[in-house]
Motif scaffolding. Structure first.
Motif, PDB file in Angstrom:
ATOM      1  N   ILE A   1       3.964   4.903  -1.093  1.00 27.76           N
ATOM      2  CA  ILE A   1       2.906   3.991  -0.637  1.00 27.76           C
ATOM      3  C   ILE A   1       3.060   3.736   0.857  1.00 27.76           C
ATOM      4  O   ILE A   1       2.134   3.330   1.538  1.00 27.76           O
TER       5      ILE A   1
ATOM      6  N   GLN B   1      -4.447   1.264  18.625  1.00 29.20           N
ATOM      7  CA  GLN B   1      -3.991   0.671  17.374  1.00 29.20           C
ATOM      8  C   GLN B   1      -5.061  -0.221  16.720  1.00 29.20           C
ATOM      9  O   GLN B   1      -5.194  -0.247  15.506  1.00 29.20           O
TER      10      GLN B   1
ATOM     11  N   LEU C   1       1.314   3.963  -4.916  1.00 30.62           N
ATOM     12  CA  LEU C   1       0.947   2.552  -4.983  1.00 30.62           C
ATOM     13  C   LEU C   1       2.143   1.807  -5.559  1.00 30.62           C
ATOM     14  O   LEU C   1       3.096   2.423  -6.007  1.00 30.62           O
ATOM     15  N   TYR C   2       2.086   0.477  -5.536  1.00 27.32           N
ATOM     16  CA  TYR C   2       3.166  -0.304  -6.146  1.00 27.32           C
ATOM     17  C   TYR C   2       3.028  -0.237  -7.663  1.00 27.32           C
ATOM     18  O   TYR C   2       1.991  -0.603  -8.204  1.00 27.32           O
TER      19      TYR C   2
ATOM     20  N   TYR D   1      -7.315   6.088   5.013  1.00 27.90           N
ATOM     21  CA  TYR D   1      -6.506   7.303   4.849  1.00 27.90           C
ATOM     22  C   TYR D   1      -5.939   7.386   3.440  1.00 27.90           C
ATOM     23  O   TYR D   1      -5.263   6.479   2.971  1.00 27.90           O
TER      24      TYR D   1
ATOM     25  N   ILE E   1       0.563 -11.483   5.961  1.00 27.66           N
ATOM     26  CA  ILE E   1       0.098 -10.962   4.670  1.00 27.66           C
ATOM     27  C   ILE E   1       1.260 -10.253   3.954  1.00 27.66           C
ATOM     28  O   ILE E   1       1.455 -10.409   2.749  1.00 27.66           O
TER      29      ILE E   1
ATOM     30  N   ASN F   1       8.082   5.766  -3.499  1.00 28.01           N
ATOM     31  CA  ASN F   1       6.768   5.544  -4.081  1.00 28.01           C
ATOM     32  C   ASN F   1       5.665   6.239  -3.325  1.00 28.01           C
ATOM     33  O   ASN F   1       4.568   6.392  -3.821  1.00 28.01           O
TER      34      ASN F   1
ATOM     35  N   GLN G   1      -6.527  -6.464   2.700  1.00 21.51           N
ATOM     36  CA  GLN G   1      -6.183  -7.467   3.711  1.00 21.51           C
ATOM     37  C   GLN G   1      -5.379  -6.844   4.849  1.00 21.51           C
ATOM     38  O   GLN G   1      -5.520  -7.222   6.003  1.00 21.51           O
ATOM     39  N   LEU G   2      -4.541  -5.875   4.506  1.00 19.15           N
ATOM     40  CA  LEU G   2      -3.791  -5.192   5.559  1.00 19.15           C
ATOM     41  C   LEU G   2      -4.725  -4.406   6.477  1.00 19.15           C
ATOM     42  O   LEU G   2      -4.386  -4.120   7.617  1.00 19.15           O
ATOM     43  N   LYS G   3      -5.893  -4.067   5.958  1.00 20.89           N
ATOM     44  CA  LYS G   3      -6.896  -3.392   6.797  1.00 20.89           C
ATOM     45  C   LYS G   3      -7.747  -4.411   7.547  1.00 20.89           C
ATOM     46  O   LYS G   3      -8.765  -4.067   8.135  1.00 20.89           O
ATOM     47  N   GLY G   4      -7.359  -5.665   7.468  1.00 28.53           N
ATOM     48  CA  GLY G   4      -8.033  -6.698   8.254  1.00 28.53           C
ATOM     49  C   GLY G   4      -9.199  -7.385   7.557  1.00 28.53           C
ATOM     50  O   GLY G   4      -9.935  -8.137   8.173  1.00 28.53           O
ATOM     51  N   MET G   5      -9.387  -7.131   6.263  1.00 27.48           N
ATOM     52  CA  MET G   5     -10.500  -7.792   5.556  1.00 27.48           C
ATOM     53  C   MET G   5     -10.128  -9.210   5.167  1.00 27.48           C
ATOM     54  O   MET G   5      -8.964  -9.490   4.885  1.00 27.48           O
TER      55      MET G   5
ATOM     56  N   GLN H   1      -3.133  -5.470  -5.916  1.00 23.27           N
ATOM     57  CA  GLN H   1      -2.804  -4.352  -5.056  1.00 23.27           C
ATOM     58  C   GLN H   1      -3.956  -4.006  -4.119  1.00 23.27           C
ATOM     59  O   GLN H   1      -3.760  -3.825  -2.915  1.00 23.27           O
TER      60      GLN H   1
ATOM     61  N   THR I   1      -4.215   8.763  12.452  1.00 22.38           N
ATOM     62  CA  THR I   1      -4.038   7.451  11.814  1.00 22.38           C
ATOM     63  C   THR I   1      -3.021   6.580  12.544  1.00 22.38           C
ATOM     64  O   THR I   1      -2.637   5.537  12.034  1.00 22.38           O
TER      65      THR I   1
ATOM     66  N   TYR J   1      -4.344  -6.737  -1.532  1.00 22.08           N
ATOM     67  CA  TYR J   1      -3.292  -6.646  -0.496  1.00 22.08           C
ATOM     68  C   TYR J   1      -3.613  -5.555   0.515  1.00 22.08           C
ATOM     69  O   TYR J   1      -3.614  -5.780   1.732  1.00 22.08           O
ATOM     70  N   LEU J   2      -3.930  -4.368   0.005  1.00 28.04           N
ATOM     71  CA  LEU J   2      -4.195  -3.241   0.910  1.00 28.04           C
ATOM     72  C   LEU J   2      -5.449  -3.493   1.748  1.00 28.04           C
ATOM     73  O   LEU J   2      -5.505  -3.119   2.918  1.00 28.04           O
TER      74      LEU J   2
ATOM     75  N   ILE K   1      -7.372   1.020  14.023  1.00 26.90           N
ATOM     76  CA  ILE K   1      -6.782   1.469  12.776  1.00 26.90           C
ATOM     77  C   ILE K   1      -7.535   0.929  11.560  1.00 26.90           C
ATOM     78  O   ILE K   1      -7.602   1.565  10.511  1.00 26.90           O
ATOM     79  N   ASN K   2      -8.155  -0.253  11.736  1.00 23.42           N
ATOM     80  CA  ASN K   2      -8.893  -0.833  10.608  1.00 23.42           C
ATOM     81  C   ASN K   2     -10.164  -0.057  10.284  1.00 23.42           C
ATOM     82  O   ASN K   2     -10.742  -0.230   9.220  1.00 23.42           O
TER      83      ASN K   2
END
Lengths: 435, 301
Positions: A212, B69, B84-85, B77, A6, A210, B99-103, B93, B50, B96-97, B72-73
């Motif tokens: 982030i 670990q 943010l970006y 936090y 990802i 940033n 999906q990083l949490k596994g969704m 954004q 976390t 992306y975030l 973590i999903n």
């Protein structure tokens, strides 16, 4: 693993869809094509189209003047009548000539400079043609005067030709062409390492300044984020290279077909005229076109991809580690210094390698991972013993893996440190921290 | 039932003791206030929960199982320093975030739509962060934290920089999430919010827990048997003469119970003095009072 993908996807796509990426990717081959186009156009128009009247008071070169005639473009005509120089200088133009070549009366033992009168300067080709032809005649006459046979005198004029065959065997080697390819590949790796390396550094520093970063590392491990970023940006570089390769070959092919005649002519001129003049842009251009047949292109391209990928990982990891120490955007410059220096030194090593590709300096610097991506790429077109190349590749792969591990240890600490300015000494200490 | 049990956590940073034998637990479904002055070790503790940092010793149990670990999903936090970006679109954004949490991308998109509609900001989907104000960033940041429907939500100063209207809006969302079963760790210096929102608190100072428990118990523990009363038709000087009177505060008169005295006895005494009473209630200490008194007491040790 899924999370790394990802991250890679985001790092890759967010850069690929940028206008600046499209712009440079398309513009560079176009500019190169335009440069080639101009060089060919210039190359064919600089060919002199002249009618020259030759006044030979010495009477030594009568028979050589005819030999200088080069088809319809360059015509040399000896003057039969005996007219004083001063008056012919005023009238040669009205007689239909573009220039006047004056050969004063001289003794073969003491040649006197000739004079060329014309509205414009003669081109390099014309100039060397006159000098070469007349010098040869003079030499032969001198030898004859010493009592040597004319055929012997002509014999002595024959030059040595050096044919080179490398271990790769099948292709005829050509040092100049190899040097051109070596130079271009080495330089391209250099530009790529610096450009995409600092892109990694800026990306890491951006996420940190940033803030982030803290959100992301509460979802993925710092190491995953770092590797994802390095790989994602590396793929951007690779994509760009492959696009350039495709576009470059396309442009090359297009120019080769469009300017078939011009190129053939230039080739003729190159073989017709001895290499008295400096190697001009025309020679480089021809080298590029002919070169595809004379160097092992497959080995260069695969080598390039390999040294780009692993050189990039090796240096990208260092850039990432230093990027994690940035606490203020302004630090980026000073912190990147220790990484950019070996890259810049490599360029100097490359220059010496091109001159002496098999010197021990070249061999050693193509083994050391700090310089091998650039120096080995400069050596490959000259032909490198396969054992040396494999050794260099193995060293680079192992060093890259080690560097990624080391960078990970620095990165996981660096990204959490905010505020104060960080020294290199502190960064070094981070390697030994535990979190 | 406890969602999170923190047992004897110790963390040292280069000879600097950041956390010293920290233990407490967080009941499932509660709003838990993690309080302490600057530099007390709150952020370090949150980072250990976390999984950003690992403890030197001690354990954390999540739902009765040692925290790893993979969990973590299940933890969302929102750090104090929001980020943010800047050049990325709000929608991308959030995706992306999430999906990083596994969704999965599909679930994430449904949730993004749900939250953007809920906060009435659907029009932001294609805007980059650069185009939004700081308060707007905070909303996006909040959505990015809750989008993966975490079981445990950690919010570090979630209201800082928000105007009262938006702070209130966010407060309602937090309470709603809590009612639906999300356990929330709430770290803040705004003690009013703690009084308003938290069921349980832990007070941390110099790397140690100096107080923990339910807000009700703690307040009971620190009340000083002081009662306030309002009167009509009484000379103020008369009141001041009363043996249990201590001071006047905001037009209320404060009285302290004697040892073993019940409030009823105090009230009887006041009435028998002929004072006409309009109101009578116990003075409960605020979390702010407790915070200040406990931290300054702890710092003197």
């Amino acid at each position: 693993m899924k999370k790394i993908w990802i991250i890679i996807k985001r790092e890759y796509l967010s850069r690929i869809v940028k206008k600046s990426f499209l712009f440079t990717t398309l513009l560079v081959p176009l500019l190169m094509g335009a440069a080639m186009f101009i060089m060919i156009k210039v190359g064919s128009t600089t060919k002199d189209h002249l009618k020259v009247l030759v006044v030979d008071e010495s009477q030594l070169f009568i028979e050589s003047i005819d030999k200088m005639n080069n088809g319809e473009d360059l015509v040399f005509k000896p003057m039969i009548e005996s007219i004083p120089l001063d008056s012919i200088k005023k009238t040669y133009e009205s007689l239909g000539y573009d220039a006047l070549l004056y050969i004063p009366n001289m003794d073969i033992e003491n040649p006197i400079p000739l004079t060329y009168y014309g509205e414009n300067q003669p081109g390099l080709v014309t100039k060397s043609l006159i000098i070469d032809e007349l010098s040869t005649t003079l030499k032969i006459k001198k030898l004859k005067a010493k009592g040597l046979d004319e055929s012997f005198a002509k014999d002595i004029e024959k030059d040595i030709q050096l044919n080179i065959e490398t271990i790769e065997g099948t292709k005829k080697g050509n040092t100049e062409v190899a040097a051109i390819f070596g130079y271009i590949s080495g330089l391209l790796i250099y530009v790529y390492l610096l450009f995409f390396g600092s892109m990694v550094m800026r990306g890491v520093a951006e996420e940190k300044t940033n803030r982030i970063i803290e959100v992301i590392i509460s979802s993925v491990r710092p190491f995953q984020l770092m590797v994802g970023k390095i790989v994602g940006i590396g793929l951007v570089g690779l994509t760009q290279f492959l696009l350039w390769l495709v576009l470059g070959i396309g442009v090359n092919f297009l120019i080769a077909t469009l300017f078939k005649e011009n190129l053939a002519e230039m080739q003729q001129m190159q073989s017709g005229v001895s290499q008295a003049a400096d190697p001009s842009s025309r020679d480089i251009l021809l080298g590029l076109f002919n070169g595809f047949g004379e160097v092992n292109l497959f080995r260069i391209i695969t080598g390039f991809i390999f040294y780009f990928v692993f050189g990039y990982i090796f240096y990208g990891a260092q850039f990432a580690a230093l990027g994690s120490a940035v606490t203020d955007e302004g630090d980026t410059q000073s912190l990147s210094f220790p990484v950019t220096i070996p890259i810049i030194v490599s360029i100097f090593l490359m220059a010496s390698t091109l001159a002496q590709p098999n010197s021990s300096l070249a061999i050693w610097s193509s083994m050391i991972p700090f310089s091998s991506p650039i120096v080995m790429m400069a050596r490959i077109p000259f032909g490198v013993p396969i054992g040396q190349q494999i050794a260099s590749m193995v060293i680079l792969v192992l060093s890259s893996v080690f560097m990624i591990w080391l960078a990970g240890r620095i990165y996981r600490i660096g990204i959490l440190i905010q505020g104060k300015k960080i020294s290199l000494k502190e960064i070094f200490k981070w390697m030994f921290y535990h979190v | 039932m406890e969602l999170l049990e923190i047992k004897n956590i110790k963390k040292v940073f280069q000879k600097n003791l950041a956390l010293n034998d920290v233990s407490f637990s967080i009941p499932k479904g509660s709003i838990f206030g993690l309080l302490g002055p600057n530099g007390a070790g709150k952020t370090t503790l949150i980072r250990i929960i976390t999984q950003i940092l690992g403890p030197d010793s001690g354990e954390i149990y999540f739902n009765g199982i040692p925290l790893k670990q993979e969990k973590i999903n299940s933890i969302g936090y929102m750090p104090e320093e929001k980020g943010l970006y800047k050049k990325m679109k709000v929608g991308e954004q959030l995706l992306y975030l999430a999906q990083l949490k596994g969704m999965s991308s599909k679930d994430a998109k449904t949730q993004i739509r749900f939250w953007l509609e809920k906060l009435d900001i659907v029009s932001w989907y294609n805007k980059t962060l650069d185009e939004l104000s700081k308060g707007m960033h905070q909303k996006v940041q909040f959505i990015s934290t809750v989008i993966s429907q975490p079981k445990l939500l950690i919010l570090d100063e979630p209201f800082s920089g928000l105007d009262p209207i938006n702070a209130n809006l966010l407060k309602q969302e937090i309470l709603e999430l809590n009612q639906k079963g999300t356990t929330i760790i709430f770290s803040t210096h705004r003690m009013g919010d703690v009084d308003e929102l938290c069921d349980d608190i832990a007070l941390i100072n110099k790397g140690q827990i100096i107080l923990s428990g339910t807000v009700k118990d703690i307040k009971n523990q620190f009340k000083e048997n002081i009662f306030k009363a309002d009167f009509t038709g009484v000379e103020e000087s008369e009141i001041h003469k009363h043996s249990h009177f201590i001071r006047k505060e905001d037009n209320h008169f404060l009285f302290k119970l004697a040892e073993g005295q019940s409030p009823n006895e105090l009230l009887k005494g006041l009435i028998s003095n002929g004072f006409e009473i309009n109101g009578f209630s116990e003075v409960i200490p605020t979390i702010n009072d407790i915070f200040i008194s406990q931290i300054s007491k702890n710092n003197q040790i």
